[in-house]
Write an enzyme that holds these catalytic residues in place. Structure first.
Site, PDB file in Angstrom:
ATOM      1  N   TYR A  78      61.659  56.629  63.072  1.00 54.67           N
ATOM      2  CA  TYR A  78      62.485  57.167  62.113  1.00 54.67           C
ATOM      3  C   TYR A  78      62.351  57.840  61.435  1.00 54.67           C
ATOM      4  O   TYR A  78      62.818  59.410  60.493  1.00 54.67           O
ATOM      5  CB  TYR A  78      63.724  56.194  61.782  1.00 54.67           C
ATOM      6  N   GLY A 122      81.604  58.727  63.114  1.00 57.04           N
ATOM      7  CA  GLY A 122      80.629  58.306  62.166  1.00 57.04           C
ATOM      8  C   GLY A 122      80.161  59.498  61.244  1.00 57.04           C
ATOM      9  O   GLY A 122      81.386  59.543  61.920  1.00 57.04           O
ATOM     10  N   ILE A 123      79.352  60.075  60.616  1.00 59.47           N
ATOM     11  CA  ILE A 123      79.336  60.732  59.417  1.00 59.47           C
ATOM     12  C   ILE A 123      79.742  62.291  60.412  1.00 59.47           C
ATOM     13  O   ILE A 123      80.475  62.931  60.075  1.00 59.47           O
ATOM     14  CB  ILE A 123      77.788  61.376  59.038  1.00 59.47           C
ATOM     15  N   GLY A 124      79.306  62.548  61.520  1.00 56.97           N
ATOM     16  CA  GLY A 124      79.190  63.447  62.229  1.00 56.97           C
ATOM     17  C   GLY A 124      80.453  63.727  62.980  1.00 56.97           C
ATOM     18  O   GLY A 124      81.799  64.910  62.381  1.00 56.97           O
TER      19      GLY A 124
END
Length: 306
Positions: free
Chosen positions: A183, A34-36
Site C-alpha cells: 500500500y 467514504g471520502i470519494g
C-alpha cells in the site's frame, strides 16, 4: 472542553472556497463510499459530477442520495473497474463520446491491505488499482482536460507514501510481499506520478502556464472508512479509536480544496494535507525515480505517453 478541542484538531481544516462549477464536469473514481462519496457530494453542490465505480449498484444508491441531498440531478454513474484495463478503456470511450468537456479528474479510488492478488492484467492489486489504473485513466482523458482548460487533476495519495519505495526489481511483489508495504509503495507512486505529470504538462516551470492543466496530490488524513476492510485488526482499532479519526466528510476537504480553490488555479506538482502544502518524503521528491516510474508504467500498460 479538552475533548472538543481534540476533536476540532483531528477534523483538520475545512475547504473554505465557495467556488461554483456551473457548466463544468468532474469525474471522481471510487465515489460510492467514504471520502470519494463525500467529495462527490461537495462537488455536486457546485456542478456536474460523474461517479465512476466498479460496483454500479452501490454507486447508484450513493448517487441517488447525493441527488436528493443537493438537489442536483447531474450526478451520473458510470462503471469503472480500475483492476481491469479493458474496463478503464471502455469507461474512457463512453465518457469521451458523451461529454465534450472535462474540468476536474479526481483519482480517488483505492485498495488497502489486500491479501496478495493480481488485477485482470496481472498487476499486483495495490499498484495496479492505486497507480497503474489511474495512470491509464489519466492518459486516456488528458486531451479532453487540455481542451477544457483550465482543468485540474487531483491524485489522492497518503501519508503512507513516507514508508514506500518503488521496487523496480520486484514491481508486482512476486519475490516478496507485505500488504502494508505494498500500500505504501502504491501511495508513493501516486506522489511521483503527480510530480512527473505536472513537470510534463508545464515544462520546467512549476507554474501552470503551458497546458493550463494542473496536477496535485494529497493526504486526506486518517479517515474512518471502509478502506481498511481487508484487515480485521485495523478495522477493530478504527472502531475503538474512531474519536481520533476524521469522518469521511472531513477527509474529503483537501480533495475538494485541490479541485476548486481559486488560489490553486496555477499551482501544480504539489502535495497537500489539511488544505495546505505538506511535507513530501525524499523518495517522493526524487525526479529520476519519477521519470523511471513513468517509463516503466507506460511499458506495463503498453502505451506511449511522451
Amino acid at each position: 472542553l479538552a475533548a472538543l478541542s481534540c476533536r476540532r484538531y483531528v477534523a483538520g481544516r475545512p475547504c473554505k472556497s465557495a467556488a461554483r462549477l456551473d457548466g463544468k464536469v468532474a469525474i471522481i473514481t471510487g465515489a460510492n463510499t467514504g471520502i470519494g462519496k463525500e467529495t462527490a457530494r461537495e462537488l455536486a453542490r457546485r456542478g456536474k459530477v460523474i461517479v465512476a465505480c466498479r460496483d454500479t449498484a452501490k454507486a447508484e444508491a450513493a448517487a441517488s442520495e447525493i441527488r436528493a441531498d443537493t438537489g442536483n440531478q447531474q450526478v451520473i454513474v458510470k462503471k469503472l473497474d480500475l483492476a481491469d484495463t479493458r474496463s478503464i478503456r471502455e469507461f474512457a470511450n463512453s465518457f469521451l463520446a458523451e461529454e465534450k468537456e472535462l474540468h476536474i479528474l479526481i483519482n480517488n479510488a483505492g485498495v488497502m491491505l489486500c491479501p496478495y492478488s493480481k488485477t485482470a492484467d496481472g498487476f499486483e492489486m495495490h499498484l495496479g488499482v492505486n497507480h497503474l489504473g489511474h495512470f491509464l485513466l489519466t492518459f486516456l482523458l488528458l486531451e479532453r482536460l487540455k481542451q477544457s482548460a483550465p482543468a485540474r487533476i487531483v491524485n489522492v495519495s497518503s501519508l503512507a507514501h513516507h514508508g514506500g519505495r518503488i521496487r523496480f526489481h520486484d514491481l508486482h511483489g512476486e519475490k516478496s510481499y507485505n500488504r502494508g508495504l505494498a500500500y505504501c509503495h502504491s501511495k508513493l507512486a501516486n506522489v511521483l506520478f503527480t510530480r512527473e505529470l505536472a513537470r510534463r504538462l508545464q515544462g520546467k516551470s512549476w507554474r501552470a502556464v503551458g497546458t493550463k492543466v494542473t496536477a496535485n496530490s494529497l493526504h486526506p488524513g486518517s479517515v474512518y472508512s471502509e478502506l481498511v476492510r481487508h484487515s480485521l485488526v485495523i478495522t477493530w482499532l478504527w472502531r475503538i479509536f474512531s474519536f481520533f479519526l476524521k469522518t469521511p466528510r472531513e477527509g474529503a476537504q483537501t480533495s475538494v480544496y485541490c479541485a476548486v480553490a481559486e488560489e490553486l488555479e496555477s499551482v501544480t506538482g504539489q502535495y497537500f494535507s489539511d488544505c495546505r502544502p505538506a511535507y513530501v518524503s525524499p523518495w517522493g521528491r526524487d525526479d529520476e525515480t519519477a521519470k523511471k516510474l513513468w517509463r516503466v508504467s507506460c511499458e506495463q500498460l503498453g502505451i506511449q505517453w511522451d
